[in-house]
Design a protein around this motif. Structure first.
Motif, PDB file in Angstrom:
ATOM      1  N   MET A   1       3.269 -17.751 -10.474  1.00  0.00           N
ATOM      2  CA  MET A   1       2.178 -17.043 -10.035  1.00  0.00           C
ATOM      3  C   MET A   1       2.321 -15.527 -10.561  1.00  0.00           C
ATOM      4  N   THR A   2       0.988 -15.318 -11.075  1.00  0.00           N
ATOM      5  CA  THR A   2       0.872 -13.943 -11.753  1.00  0.00           C
ATOM      6  C   THR A   2       1.115 -12.461 -10.599  1.00  0.00           C
ATOM      7  N   LYS A   3       2.145 -11.914 -10.880  1.00  0.00           N
ATOM      8  CA  LYS A   3       2.400 -10.821  -9.906  1.00  0.00           C
ATOM      9  C   LYS A   3       1.260  -9.743 -10.054  1.00  0.00           C
ATOM     10  N   ALA A   4       0.866  -9.293  -8.628  1.00  0.00           N
ATOM     11  CA  ALA A   4      -0.020  -8.288  -8.412  1.00  0.00           C
ATOM     12  C   ALA A   4       0.263  -6.956  -9.396  1.00  0.00           C
ATOM     13  N   LYS A   5      -0.743  -6.445 -10.028  1.00  0.00           N
ATOM     14  CA  LYS A   5      -0.335  -4.988 -10.543  1.00  0.00           C
ATOM     15  C   LYS A   5      -0.214  -4.101  -9.315  1.00  0.00           C
ATOM     16  N   LYS A   6       0.583  -3.161  -9.595  1.00  0.00           N
ATOM     17  CA  LYS A   6       1.100  -1.858  -8.640  1.00  0.00           C
ATOM     18  C   LYS A   6      -0.179  -1.035  -8.599  1.00  0.00           C
ATOM     19  N   LYS A   7      -0.647  -0.509  -7.490  1.00  0.00           N
ATOM     20  CA  LYS A   7      -1.554   0.350  -7.422  1.00  0.00           C
ATOM     21  C   LYS A   7      -1.068   1.673  -6.824  1.00  0.00           C
ATOM     22  N   TYR A   8      -1.738   2.929  -7.238  1.00  0.00           N
ATOM     23  CA  TYR A   8      -1.375   4.215  -6.805  1.00  0.00           C
ATOM     24  C   TYR A   8      -2.699   4.637  -6.111  1.00  0.00           C
ATOM     25  N   TYR A   9      -2.278   5.322  -5.148  1.00  0.00           N
ATOM     26  CA  TYR A   9      -3.501   5.789  -3.936  1.00  0.00           C
ATOM     27  C   TYR A   9      -3.402   7.210  -3.868  1.00  0.00           C
ATOM     28  N   ALA A  10      -4.539   7.889  -4.659  1.00  0.00           N
ATOM     29  CA  ALA A  10      -4.758   9.130  -4.591  1.00  0.00           C
ATOM     30  C   ALA A  10      -5.415   9.740  -3.288  1.00  0.00           C
ATOM     31  N   TYR A  11      -4.897  10.783  -2.278  1.00  0.00           N
ATOM     32  CA  TYR A  11      -5.598  11.066  -1.366  1.00  0.00           C
ATOM     33  C   TYR A  11      -5.747  12.638  -1.176  1.00  0.00           C
ATOM     34  N   THR A  12      -6.891  13.344  -0.598  1.00  0.00           N
ATOM     35  CA  THR A  12      -6.946  14.860  -0.263  1.00  0.00           C
ATOM     36  C   THR A  12      -7.677  14.774   0.949  1.00  0.00           C
ATOM     37  N   ILE A  13      -7.192  15.742   1.860  1.00  0.00           N
ATOM     38  CA  ILE A  13      -7.711  16.133   2.962  1.00  0.00           C
ATOM     39  C   ILE A  13      -7.966  17.795   2.965  1.00  0.00           C
ATOM     40  N   PRO A  14      -9.284  18.400   2.882  1.00  0.00           N
ATOM     41  CA  PRO A  14      -9.294  19.585   2.666  1.00  0.00           C
ATOM     42  C   PRO A  14      -8.727  20.349   3.937  1.00  0.00           C
ATOM     43  N   GLY A  15      -7.758  21.370   3.327  1.00  0.00           N
ATOM     44  CA  GLY A  15      -7.180  22.185   4.215  1.00  0.00           C
ATOM     45  C   GLY A  15      -5.937  21.448   4.865  1.00  0.00           C
ATOM     46  N   GLY A  16      -5.531  20.258   4.382  1.00  0.00           N
ATOM     47  CA  GLY A  16      -4.338  19.455   4.832  1.00  0.00           C
ATOM     48  C   GLY A  16      -3.657  18.719   3.560  1.00  0.00           C
ATOM     49  N   ALA A  17      -3.420  17.468   3.834  1.00  0.00           N
ATOM     50  CA  ALA A  17      -2.407  16.927   2.864  1.00  0.00           C
ATOM     51  C   ALA A  17      -3.281  16.529   1.490  1.00  0.00           C
ATOM     52  N   THR A  18      -2.453  16.412   0.586  1.00  0.00           N
ATOM     53  CA  THR A  18      -2.994  16.144  -0.632  1.00  0.00           C
ATOM     54  C   THR A  18      -1.535  15.436  -1.698  1.00  0.00           C
ATOM     55  N   GLY A  19      -1.922  14.089  -2.279  1.00  0.00           N
ATOM     56  CA  GLY A  19      -0.819  13.395  -2.717  1.00  0.00           C
ATOM     57  C   GLY A  19      -1.140  12.061  -3.340  1.00  0.00           C
ATOM     58  N   VAL A  20      -0.124  11.511  -3.761  1.00  0.00           N
ATOM     59  CA  VAL A  20      -0.352  10.163  -4.434  1.00  0.00           C
ATOM     60  C   VAL A  20       0.878   9.088  -3.932  1.00  0.00           C
ATOM     61  N   THR A  21       0.412   8.059  -3.629  1.00  0.00           N
ATOM     62  CA  THR A  21       1.454   7.145  -3.017  1.00  0.00           C
ATOM     63  C   THR A  21       1.253   5.714  -3.512  1.00  0.00           C
ATOM     64  N   ASP A  22       2.308   4.655  -3.585  1.00  0.00           N
ATOM     65  CA  ASP A  22       2.076   3.253  -4.130  1.00  0.00           C
ATOM     66  C   ASP A  22       1.816   2.527  -2.788  1.00  0.00           C
ATOM     67  N   ASP A  23       1.836   3.151  -1.614  1.00  0.00           N
ATOM     68  CA  ASP A  23       1.775   2.442  -0.228  1.00  0.00           C
ATOM     69  C   ASP A  23       0.570   2.564   0.217  1.00  0.00           C
ATOM     70  N   TRP A  24      -0.438   1.520   0.215  1.00  0.00           N
ATOM     71  CA  TRP A  24      -1.744   1.743   0.702  1.00  0.00           C
ATOM     72  C   TRP A  24      -1.579   2.090   2.354  1.00  0.00           C
ATOM     73  N   LYS A  25      -0.677   1.369   2.928  1.00  0.00           N
ATOM     74  CA  LYS A  25      -0.770   1.596   4.372  1.00  0.00           C
ATOM     75  C   LYS A  25      -0.336   3.173   4.698  1.00  0.00           C
ATOM     76  N   LYS A  26       0.528   3.795   3.993  1.00  0.00           N
ATOM     77  CA  LYS A  26       0.845   5.172   4.185  1.00  0.00           C
ATOM     78  C   LYS A  26      -0.649   5.986   3.933  1.00  0.00           C
ATOM     79  N   CYS A  27      -1.120   5.444   3.027  1.00  0.00           N
ATOM     80  CA  CYS A  27      -2.626   6.296   2.544  1.00  0.00           C
ATOM     81  C   CYS A  27      -3.517   6.236   3.458  1.00  0.00           C
ATOM     82  N   GLU A  28      -3.735   5.161   3.997  1.00  0.00           N
ATOM     83  CA  GLU A  28      -4.476   4.824   5.264  1.00  0.00           C
ATOM     84  C   GLU A  28      -4.292   5.430   6.293  1.00  0.00           C
ATOM     85  N   LYS A  29      -2.978   5.739   6.581  1.00  0.00           N
ATOM     86  CA  LYS A  29      -2.688   6.402   7.811  1.00  0.00           C
ATOM     87  C   LYS A  29      -2.949   7.675   7.698  1.00  0.00           C
ATOM     88  N   ILE A  30      -2.901   8.366   6.605  1.00  0.00           N
ATOM     89  CA  ILE A  30      -3.112   9.804   6.305  1.00  0.00           C
ATOM     90  C   ILE A  30      -4.442  10.089   6.624  1.00  0.00           C
TER      91      ILE A  30
END
Length: 207
Positions: A1-30
């Protein structure tokens, strides 16, 4: 079975957090519940960081050749313009269809609909977009509907929803859409998943 490619999630909230994570659930929570949040998935950390450095803009996606898509109605939702959750319903060529279900006052200048509920999530928007897709399909006699939300297509629109963990408005909408889907499918209609990359209604605002 082909291994899924790793993804990175960039996020930014004006006046708040900005960053990059490889964990979608973490990004979604933010970004969850924050109307001004912007986020996008990338195949490399460098591309994710570059997107943030360039201002985290949502540039229009290149047109997808119609021959690659089945004829039908496509739906999507996103939060990229900073005004809250926005929904999109188009045909296979990317032509807006929401005017067939909503008044001109309910559409923005892009032909999309901004959800009025300030606490609405992207998933709620996907569900609402499917509702309007079903309305349009019934009106125009269309038998094929496509979207890229696994949660909405495989669970919520089938009435499979955790009622005690979600807002009453979301639960009620899920049951309404489930009833509409049941009628649609009994009449020969089909609802299928497509990837976001091949969804002409895709707003490009989410995972």
């Amino acid at each position: 079975m082909t291994k899924a490619k790793k993804k990175y999630y960039a996020y930014t909230i004006p006046g708040g957090a900005t960053g990059v994570t490889d964990d979608w659930k973490k990004c979604e929570k933010i970004v969850s519940g924050k109307a001004s949040a912007r986020y996008r998935g990338f195949l490399s950390k460098e591309d994710a960081e570059r997107w943030l450095d360039d201002g985290a803009r949502y540039d229009p996606k290149p047109a997808i050749p119609a021959k690659r898509l089945e004829s039908g109605i496509y739906f999507d939702a996103g939060t990229g313009r900073g005004d809250g959750v926005e929904i999109s319903v188009t045909d296979e060529k990317g032509k807006n269809l929401l005017h067939k279900a909503l008044t001109s006052k309910e559409l923005n200048r892009f032909g999309k609909h901004l959800v009025g509920n300030a606490g609405a999530t992207n998933n709620y928007g996907e569900l609402l977009a499917l509702r309007y897709a079903l309305v349009i399909a019934r009106k125009d006699g269309i038998k094929n509907i496509f979207g890229d939300s696994k949660l909405v297509i495989e669970y919520w629109s089938r009435g499979r929803i955790k009622s005690k963990e979600l807002p009453e408005e979301t639960v009620q909408l899920a049951h309404e859409v489930a009833e509409m889907r049941d009628v649609f499918e009994k009449d020969g209609g089909v609802i299928e998943r497509v990837s976001g990359a091949h969804n002409p209604a895709d707003l490009g605002f989410h995972r």
